[in-house]
Design an enzyme around this catalytic site. Sequence first.
Site, short mmCIF file in Angstrom:
data_model
loop_
_atom_site.label_atom_id
_atom_site.label_comp_id
_atom_site.label_asym_id
_atom_site.label_seq_id
_atom_site.Cartn_x
_atom_site.Cartn_y
_atom_site.Cartn_z
N ALA A 201 -11.11 -6.20 -32.16
CA ALA A 201 -11.51 -5.64 -30.64
C ALA A 201 -12.85 -4.79 -31.01
CB ALA A 201 -10.59 -5.24 -29.94
N THR A 202 -12.81 -4.06 -31.91
CA THR A 202 -14.05 -2.94 -31.90
C THR A 202 -15.38 -3.82 -32.23
OG1 THR A 202 -12.56 -1.25 -33.20
CG2 THR A 202 -14.88 -1.20 -33.65
N ASN B 242 -5.35 3.28 -23.81
CA ASN B 242 -4.33 3.13 -25.14
C ASN B 242 -3.91 4.59 -25.23
OD1 ASN B 242 -7.19 3.95 -25.39
ND2 ASN B 242 -6.80 4.41 -27.62
N GLN C 245 -5.35 -3.13 -24.66
CA GLN C 245 -3.80 -2.86 -24.34
C GLN C 245 -3.24 -3.40 -23.34
OE1 GLN C 245 -2.28 -0.70 -26.37
NE2 GLN C 245 -3.56 0.10 -27.48
N SER D 42 -7.37 -7.99 -28.98
CA SER D 42 -7.10 -7.84 -30.30
C SER D 42 -5.81 -8.46 -30.61
CB SER D 42 -7.19 -6.34 -30.40
OG SER D 42 -6.83 -6.10 -31.85
N HIS E 42 -3.70 -7.62 -33.17
CA HIS E 42 -2.57 -6.77 -33.69
C HIS E 42 -1.84 -5.74 -32.68
CE1 HIS E 42 -4.42 -2.50 -34.47
NE2 HIS E 42 -5.52 -3.39 -34.22
N THR F 41 -17.53 -18.05 -41.74
CA THR F 41 -16.36 -18.96 -41.73
C THR F 41 -15.11 -18.42 -41.09
OG1 THR F 41 -17.10 -20.14 -43.72
CG2 THR F 41 -14.76 -20.45 -43.33
N CYS G 264 -6.28 12.95 -32.66
CA CYS G 264 -7.38 13.73 -33.36
C CYS G 264 -8.44 12.70 -33.90
CB CYS G 264 -7.12 14.68 -34.39
SG CYS G 264 -5.99 16.07 -34.02
N1 PLP Z 1 -9.55 -0.82 -27.42
C1 PLP Z 1 -8.35 -0.43 -27.19
C2 PLP Z 1 -8.05 0.10 -26.01
C3 PLP Z 1 -7.60 0.06 -28.27
O1 PLP Z 1 -6.43 0.37 -28.26
C4 PLP Z 1 -7.96 -0.34 -29.67
C5 PLP Z 1 -7.27 -0.19 -30.69
O2 PLP Z 1 -6.97 0.99 -31.04
C6 PLP Z 1 -9.23 -0.94 -29.75
C7 PLP Z 1 -10.02 -1.30 -28.48
C8 PLP Z 1 -9.73 -1.31 -31.07
O3 PLP Z 1 -9.01 -2.55 -31.45
P1 PLP Z 1 -9.18 -3.38 -33.01
O4 PLP Z 1 -7.98 -2.35 -33.76
O5 PLP Z 1 -8.85 -4.59 -32.92
O6 PLP Z 1 -10.44 -2.99 -33.61
#
Ligand code: PLP
Length: 372
Positions: A69-70, A149, A177, A194, A196, A232, A315
Site C-alpha cells: 500500500a505504501t 492505523n 485498515q 494492502s 497483510h 511480472t 516512534c
Molecule cells: N496505510 C495505513 C493506514 C497503514 O496502516 C499501513 C501499514 O502500516 C500502510 C498504509 C502501508 O501499508 P504497507 O505495509 O502495505 O506498505
Amino acid sequence: MIYLDYQATTPVAPEVAEAMRPWVSEKFANPHAPSRWGREAAAAIEVARNQVSQAIGLGGGSLAFTGSATEALNWALKGTIEKAHEGRTRIVTVATEHAAVLDSCEWLEGRGFGVTRLPVGRDGLIDIDSVEAALDETVALVAVMLVNNEIGVIQPVGEIARLARRVGALMLCDAVQGLGRVEIPEGPDLVAVSAHKIHGPKGIGALWMRQGAEPAPLIHGGGQEQGLRSGTLSPALCVGLGAAAKLASERREADHQHVERLWDAALAELGPQWTVNGSVEQRYRGNLNIGREGVDAARLISDLRDIAFSLGSACASGSGRPSHVLRAIGLGDREARSSIRLGFGRYTTEEELVSAVRRIGTAARAQEGLAA
Ligand code: PLP
C-alpha cells in the site's frame, strides 16, 4: 505469545494460504506468457483482481496490483500531481495520515507543490468545515484515510470526496485498515489497500482507480497492468490478496461482532484508570489505543515480552519521537509515552485478550508502586 498487534500485520488466514499453495509450487508459469499455463495464471490473477475490486465495492473502475500500500499511495500522490492540469498544484491531506502519504507530500512540497495538512480534534476526527475551507480550484488531490492505523477512528471519507468533487479535485482514500472492516463509502477516485492487514500475504497491495482518474505510469517496462506498472506479477501474491479480500467481505459481519465483544471485554477488565485515545463512537473497535497516567509504555512492552502489542506512541522509525497522531489529537509528550495500542481481530480469543489486559494492568500498577 498473545498477538495483539493486528494494525501492524495480521496472521495469514488458512484459506488464503491454501489458495496460494499451488501458485508457489507446481504452477510456476509466467502469467504474461501466451502458453496454456501462462494463460491459466493470468486467469487466476483476473479472478483475484475482481475479488479485490468487489471487496472495495465502488463499482466500475480498474485495479492495479502493487508491491504494498505504501507503493500504491506514493504512486497515487505523485502520479496524480504529474498528470494534473496546470494550475492544480495543491494537495490537501490530514495531519494524522500514514507516513506513506505525509512523506510523499513532503517530497512533493520540496518540488514546489503546495500541501495543506488539516488538523484533527481531540477525538481524532476532521472538522468537515475545515476541509471545505481548504478546497478551491488549485487543489489536485485530497488524501484522507478511512480508518486510522494508530487510533482506529473513522474519517468521513464520503463527505470529503463530495467536497473534493465540487472543486474538481480527485480524492485518494487510504483504506488499508478499513477494507473488510467498515464500508468504503461512495466517492473516492483512488483507493489503496494492502493484503497483510486483511489476513493475506506481505508484499502485495493494490490501487483501485475510477475511470479517468488513473495516475501517470509508475514503472516503465513490459507494459503490464495497463502500461501503468510494468513488471511480472506474482500469481501467488495476487491470488493471496484476492482470497483475503473475498474472505474479509464474507466474514465482515462475523468479524465485526467478534471485535465488538472483544472491545467490551477488554474495557471491562481495564478499569477507569485507562483512557481511550480518539473517538470511541466513530471507530473501528479492533483498535484499542489507551493511556494511563504515569505509565512508561516502552517499559510495559519490554516487561511483557510474550504479549505482542505496540506503543501508542509508535516512534517514527526508531527516532524516539512520540507519534505524530497522538500529538495531533493534543496529547503531550508524557501522555503519548504512557499510551499503548492493542490490536485484535478474527483469531483473537476473549480469554487471551482478557488475560493479556489483566497482566498489562498488573504491570502498570507495579510501575506505580515503584514510582511511589
Ligand atoms: N496505510 C495505513 C493506514 C497503514 O496502516 C499501513 C501499514 O502500516 C500502510 C498504509 C502501508 O501499508 P504497507 O505495509 O502495505 O506498505
